[in-house]
Design a protein around this motif. Structure first.
Motif, mmCIF file in Angstrom:
data_model
loop_
_atom_site.group_PDB
_atom_site.id
_atom_site.type_symbol
_atom_site.label_atom_id
_atom_site.label_comp_id
_atom_site.label_asym_id
_atom_site.label_seq_id
_atom_site.Cartn_x
_atom_site.Cartn_y
_atom_site.Cartn_z
ATOM 1 N N GLU A 43 -3.767 19.832 12.602
ATOM 2 C CA GLU A 43 -4.386 20.385 11.392
ATOM 3 C C GLU A 43 -3.589 20.115 10.121
ATOM 4 O O GLU A 43 -4.129 20.179 9.015
ATOM 5 N N GLU A 44 -2.289 19.781 10.243
ATOM 6 C CA GLU A 44 -1.486 19.557 9.055
ATOM 7 C C GLU A 44 -1.484 18.100 8.609
ATOM 8 O O GLU A 44 -1.022 17.795 7.511
ATOM 9 N N HIS A 45 -1.968 17.180 9.441
ATOM 10 C CA HIS A 45 -2.160 15.812 8.984
ATOM 11 C C HIS A 45 -3.353 15.786 8.031
ATOM 12 O O HIS A 45 -4.248 16.622 8.116
ATOM 13 N N PHE A 46 -3.356 14.823 7.112
ATOM 14 C CA PHE A 46 -4.571 14.704 6.311
ATOM 15 C C PHE A 46 -5.073 13.268 6.345
ATOM 16 O O PHE A 46 -4.329 12.322 6.568
ATOM 17 N N ILE A 47 -6.367 13.140 6.162
ATOM 18 C CA ILE A 47 -7.042 11.857 6.282
ATOM 19 C C ILE A 47 -7.240 11.278 4.889
ATOM 20 O O ILE A 47 -7.817 11.917 4.012
ATOM 21 N N ARG A 48 -6.752 10.070 4.688
ATOM 22 C CA ARG A 48 -6.831 9.429 3.377
ATOM 23 C C ARG A 48 -7.780 8.232 3.432
ATOM 24 O O ARG A 48 -7.679 7.392 4.331
ATOM 25 N N PRO A 49 -8.702 8.107 2.452
ATOM 26 C CA PRO A 49 -9.580 6.935 2.415
ATOM 27 C C PRO A 49 -8.876 5.740 1.789
ATOM 28 O O PRO A 49 -7.999 5.893 0.937
ATOM 29 N N ASN A 50 -9.274 4.556 2.193
ATOM 30 C CA ASN A 50 -8.690 3.336 1.652
ATOM 31 C C ASN A 50 -9.769 2.256 1.661
ATOM 32 O O ASN A 50 -10.251 1.863 2.722
ATOM 33 N N ILE A 51 -10.173 1.813 0.469
ATOM 34 C CA ILE A 51 -11.201 0.785 0.363
ATOM 35 C C ILE A 51 -10.989 0.027 -0.943
ATOM 36 O O ILE A 51 -10.586 0.607 -1.955
ATOM 37 N N SER A 52 -11.216 -1.271 -0.907
ATOM 38 C CA SER A 52 -11.178 -2.069 -2.122
ATOM 39 C C SER A 52 -12.557 -2.044 -2.771
ATOM 40 O O SER A 52 -13.587 -2.045 -2.083
ATOM 41 N N TYR A 53 -12.570 -2.040 -4.097
ATOM 42 C CA TYR A 53 -13.819 -1.907 -4.839
ATOM 43 C C TYR A 53 -14.791 -3.026 -4.456
ATOM 44 O O TYR A 53 -14.452 -4.202 -4.492
ATOM 45 N N GLY A 54 -15.995 -2.640 -4.048
ATOM 46 C CA GLY A 54 -17.016 -3.622 -3.694
ATOM 47 C C GLY A 54 -16.941 -4.119 -2.269
ATOM 48 O O GLY A 54 -17.771 -4.925 -1.846
ATOM 49 N N SER A 55 -15.970 -3.636 -1.492
ATOM 50 C CA SER A 55 -15.795 -4.105 -0.123
ATOM 51 C C SER A 55 -16.660 -3.301 0.841
ATOM 52 O O SER A 55 -17.084 -2.177 0.538
ATOM 53 N N ASP A 56 -16.891 -3.856 2.020
ATOM 54 C CA ASP A 56 -17.603 -3.138 3.082
ATOM 55 C C ASP A 56 -16.626 -2.535 4.089
ATOM 56 O O ASP A 56 -17.022 -1.800 4.979
ATOM 57 N N ILE A 57 -15.331 -2.854 3.949
ATOM 58 C CA ILE A 57 -14.320 -2.390 4.905
ATOM 59 C C ILE A 57 -13.741 -1.060 4.426
ATOM 60 O O ILE A 57 -12.976 -0.996 3.466
ATOM 61 N N LEU A 58 -14.137 0.012 5.087
ATOM 62 C CA LEU A 58 -13.647 1.345 4.760
ATOM 63 C C LEU A 58 -12.622 1.761 5.805
ATOM 64 O O LEU A 58 -12.908 1.780 6.997
ATOM 65 N N GLN A 59 -11.435 2.098 5.341
ATOM 66 C CA GLN A 59 -10.358 2.538 6.232
ATOM 67 C C GLN A 59 -10.142 4.039 6.090
ATOM 68 O O GLN A 59 -10.352 4.611 5.024
ATOM 69 N N ALA A 60 -9.722 4.650 7.173
ATOM 70 C CA ALA A 60 -9.301 6.050 7.168
ATOM 71 C C ALA A 60 -7.916 6.099 7.789
ATOM 72 O O ALA A 60 -7.711 5.604 8.897
ATOM 73 N N LEU A 61 -6.964 6.673 7.073
ATOM 74 C CA LEU A 61 -5.579 6.703 7.532
ATOM 75 C C LEU A 61 -5.168 8.139 7.801
ATOM 76 O O LEU A 61 -5.398 9.027 6.981
ATOM 77 N N LEU A 62 -4.569 8.361 8.957
ATOM 78 C CA LEU A 62 -4.118 9.685 9.350
ATOM 79 C C LEU A 62 -2.671 9.852 8.888
ATOM 80 O O LEU A 62 -1.746 9.302 9.486
ATOM 81 N N ILE A 63 -2.488 10.580 7.795
ATOM 82 C CA ILE A 63 -1.185 10.666 7.133
ATOM 83 C C ILE A 63 -0.339 11.756 7.774
ATOM 84 O O ILE A 63 -0.753 12.913 7.889
ATOM 85 N N SER A 64 0.863 11.367 8.182
ATOM 86 C CA SER A 64 1.826 12.303 8.755
ATOM 87 C C SER A 64 3.166 12.073 8.071
ATOM 88 O O SER A 64 3.243 11.386 7.062
ATOM 89 N N GLY A 65 4.222 12.657 8.635
ATOM 90 C CA GLY A 65 5.534 12.504 8.019
ATOM 91 C C GLY A 65 6.133 11.126 8.179
ATOM 92 O O GLY A 65 7.066 10.766 7.474
ATOM 93 N N SER A 66 5.615 10.329 9.098
ATOM 94 C CA SER A 66 6.134 8.983 9.317
ATOM 95 C C SER A 66 5.669 8.049 8.209
ATOM 96 O O SER A 66 4.718 8.339 7.487
ATOM 97 N N GLU A 67 6.344 6.892 8.058
ATOM 98 C CA GLU A 67 5.871 5.895 7.103
ATOM 99 C C GLU A 67 4.883 4.926 7.748
ATOM 100 O O GLU A 67 4.355 4.036 7.093
ATOM 101 N N SER A 68 4.602 5.103 9.028
ATOM 102 C CA SER A 68 3.564 4.347 9.732
ATOM 103 C C SER A 68 2.498 5.324 10.207
ATOM 104 O O SER A 68 2.815 6.417 10.666
ATOM 105 N N TYR A 69 1.232 4.926 10.090
ATOM 106 C CA TYR A 69 0.134 5.846 10.331
ATOM 107 C C TYR A 69 -0.837 5.327 11.382
ATOM 108 O O TYR A 69 -0.881 4.144 11.694
#
Length: 692
Positions: free
Chosen positions: A238-264
């Motif tokens: 519950e303490e992780h948060f989900i961050r969106p990541n997409i380039s303008y006009g792209s069809d590739i939508l990413q969702a990143l599970l953000i935690s304390g690590s620098e890798s997600y």
């Protein structure tokens, strides 16, 4: 086997007498020493009564602290000190903030009689005009223009709540608005997908950042739809948060599970499917060593990946992110240099490298993967990307050094480099004779630790003056050059300001970071102590004239250095410091997951042992002489609770050997973790000047 940990039983006084020190009468506060048992380990949480900030006794104690620090500032003439800095304030500098780019213009905000005004500067005609004003009824916290600069997402607070709004700049029309129940803790996680849609991170409870989700907002019909939650992600808590990541006009939508690590953990879906029932595919795991957020351009993903312990800039496809063997390596640093940041524009990739977090270089990589070192005025320090977009043909960099103010640099995809004079800041001429020196210090285990020293050109070691040392040593964040008028004024007077590049940062790469986390965290504060002793042994300062300055997670590094050798420092100032991480996970509405990777978690036996060993409040000892201390905190700090610093000061006021020691807590009303830097640094340097 049952383990028992305690800070030593403290004498709980039953009388209400006060304790007096150097004409400061400290209020007595009963120490409600709470016993906690986790994983068979019993430990004491001192001054646990301060964790209830609504308790009338706590409120009264905090009110007295406010009076004490105001009296100190007044009786020691802080206004005279501020007046002595008039020459700094007379150096006229632009008051612009939040610079952002679109195709043919850049934008920034200015405050005009307490009203926020958004300005647009055309890159074609150079015309400057105001295009939007926030009225007195609400405050803008963040904004994001679309590619053409015709629509803006705004994050707004008013008397009712916090919300996202989309405005059409040309006709001033409100196109879209969420309910006024947003969460202010992560205001910037909204990204344009195209002209009609944007994706944002939401939370079900506006008072905390737990159980986040992604939502798709459609401007054309005003709809909002949840498109991803953490319910079906095994690694999610519950303490992780989900961050969106997409380039303008792209069809590739990413969702990143953000935690304390620098890798997600990373997921992907097609934007075309999200309006119906999106199918998410996991394309990235923590073990894949992909750092932070991949950038997408024309179907290729660009990101940093560790290879043999070294950050490389690579590109691949979204489906091949987890397969490092299919990477195309675009840039690999050489020698002692590491990649600190990168940017992807319409045609180029750009990379900034750093040596020990001090000396920087800028490279461009074209679409044919050819690398070019760009011509700047080397050696250069403090270089980072300020704003860029994969759909724009340019990027803006920010350059600063320990002794030069902020310079904004535009670079386009034809590699034309130009300083933006309008928003670049000036440096007072009084600082022209300040120089920097890089020294290497041998730490307790033989490791060589770099340290930056700011001093006057004619500094005389035969007459050592005051010195301040600072360190961070957390999260793999390097202590890179930053500019401070107040620090330079201190140095101009013949004093020393030193930056210890302690382990726990990433000045020397990944191992420099990971060698000082959790049970090895002690290396951070021992590096700091070694650098502090070096300043004394090398006659940069007198034995009784060294102060320590720290902030945020640097509170662990500095706080434990003080605990281990309190006689090393005559004075200490902490700005929003983390001093009691052991208790953070127990607090409602606070997210401790960022600390799990670096410091440990109470949810595991190993993590608990780690936290017990590195927690400055837990490791305080009674009847010791601690340095004169000022802690400055924000009343509404969303990352570190008020009680954190309060416990520390309460212990010093009630259980240390005070003599003539000063122990003060300055809580800034209505402010969070990001305090006004000028004001807090002004107070800090005033305190150091008085107490060193």
């Amino acid at each position: 086997m049952k383990y028992y940990f305690s800070t030593i039983l403290l004498l709980v006084l039953t009388s209400c007498t006060s304790q007096k020190s150097n004409s400061i009468e400290y209020p007595y506060l009963e120490n409600s020493n709470k016993s906690v048992n986790e994983h068979g380990i019993e430990y004491s949480s001192i001054f646990s009564n301060l964790e209830d900030v609504e308790d009338p006794k706590t409120k009264k104690w905090l009110s007295i602290q406010d009076s004490l620090v105001r009296d100190y500032y007044s009786s020691n003439s802080i206004q005279e000190y501020i007046g002595s800095l008039d020459y700094i304030h007379k150096t006229t500098n632009p008051d612009y903030y939040w610079l952002k780019n679109s195709n043919n213009a850049y934008y920034y905000w200015r405050d005009n009689d307490s009203t926020q005004v958004l300005y647009k500067r055309s890159r074609i005609t150079n015309e400057l005009k105001p295009i939007f004003s926030a009225n007195y009824d609400y405050t803008i916290h963040w904004y994001k223009p679309n590619k053409e600069g015709t629509m803006f997402i705004l994050f707004i607070s008013d008397s009712i709540g916090d919300y996202l709004r989309v405005i059409d700049i040309n006709n001033k029309e409100i196109l879209f608005e969420t309910a006024k129940d947003m969460n202010t803790q992560q205001v910037s996680y909204a990204v344009w997908a195209n002209e009609k849609q944007f994706i944002f991170t939401g939370w079900p409870n506006p008072d905390n950042s737990k159980n986040s989700y992604l939502a798709l907002a459609d401007i054309s019909n005003g709809s909002i739809k949840k498109i991803m939650t953490g319910d079906h992600i095994p690694e999610h808590n519950e303490e992780h948060f989900i961050r969106p990541n997409i380039s303008y006009g792209s069809d590739i939508l990413q969702a990143l599970l953000i935690s304390g690590s620098e890798s997600y953990e990373g997921f992907y879906t097609s934007l075309k499917t999200v309006a119906n029932k999106p199918t998410w595919k996991q394309v990235m795991y923590v073990k894949d060593s992909v750092l932070y957020y991949p950038k997408e351009r024309n179907g290729h993903m660009y990101f940093l990946r560790y290879k043999n312990g070294q950050k490389n800039l690579v590109k691949t496809t979204v489906n091949n992110i987890k397969d490092a063997s299919k990477d195309i390596v675009l840039f690999k640093p050489e020698g002692d240099y590491i990649i600190t940041s990168y940017a992807i524009s319409n045609d180029n990739a750009y990379v900034i490298t750093s040596k020990y977090g001090i000396e920087h270089k800028l490279y461009a990589i074209d679409k044919e993967n050819k690398v070019k070192l760009l011509e700047l005025d080397y050696p250069i320090t403090g270089l980072r990307f300020y704003t860029y977009d994969t759909r724009l043909g340019m990027a803006t960099l920010l350059q600063s050094s320990w002794k030069e103010n902020y310079v904004f640099i535009d670079i386009d995809d034809s590699l034309n480099i130009k300083i933006n004079e309008e928003i670049t800041r000036k440096t007072p001429s009084e600082f022209r004779d300040i120089i920097t020196e890089i020294v290497e210090v041998r730490s307790f285990d033989g490791t060589i630790v770099p340290m930056t020293i700011l001093k006057s050109k004619d500094f005389d070691r035969s007459n050592p003056q005051k010195a301040i040392i600072t360190a961070y040593g957390s999260y793999g964040i390097s202590m890179e050059p930053y500019y401070s008028n107040h620090v330079l004024n201190f140095v101009k007077e013949g004093n020393i300001f030193a930056i210890a590049h302690a382990r726990g940062g990433s000045e020397k790469g990944l191992a420099w970071y990971t060698d000082a986390i959790k049970t090895n965290k002690y290396r951070s504060w021992k590096d700091l102590l070694a650098c502090s002793q070096f300043l004394k042994d090398s006659a940069y300062t007198a034995p009784e004239r060294l102060g320590i300055y720290f902030s945020s997670a640097g509170g662990i590094t500095a706080g434990m250095a003080i605990n281990e050798n309190p006689q090393m420092f005559k004075a200490a100032v902490g700005e929003v410091p983390l001093l009691n991480p052991l208790r953070l996970s127990y607090q409602e509405n606070y997210n401790a997951s960022d600390n799990d990777y670096d410091f440990g978690t109470t949810s595991t036996l190993e993590g608990l042992k780690s936290l017990l060993a590195l927690d400055p409040v837990y490791n305080l000892k009674p009847n010791k002489k601690y340095p004169n201390t000022l802690i400055i905190n924000g009343e509404l700090d969303e990352l570190i609770p008020t009680y954190d610093a309060a416990k520390y000061i309460a212990f010093l006021q009630n259980h240390s050997i005070k003599d003539d020691r000063i122990y003060l807590l300055d809580i800034i009303k209505d402010e969070g973790h990001a305090l006004d830097t000028d004001t807090t640094t002004e107070k800090a340097l005033f305190f150091f000047n008085n107490e060193l």
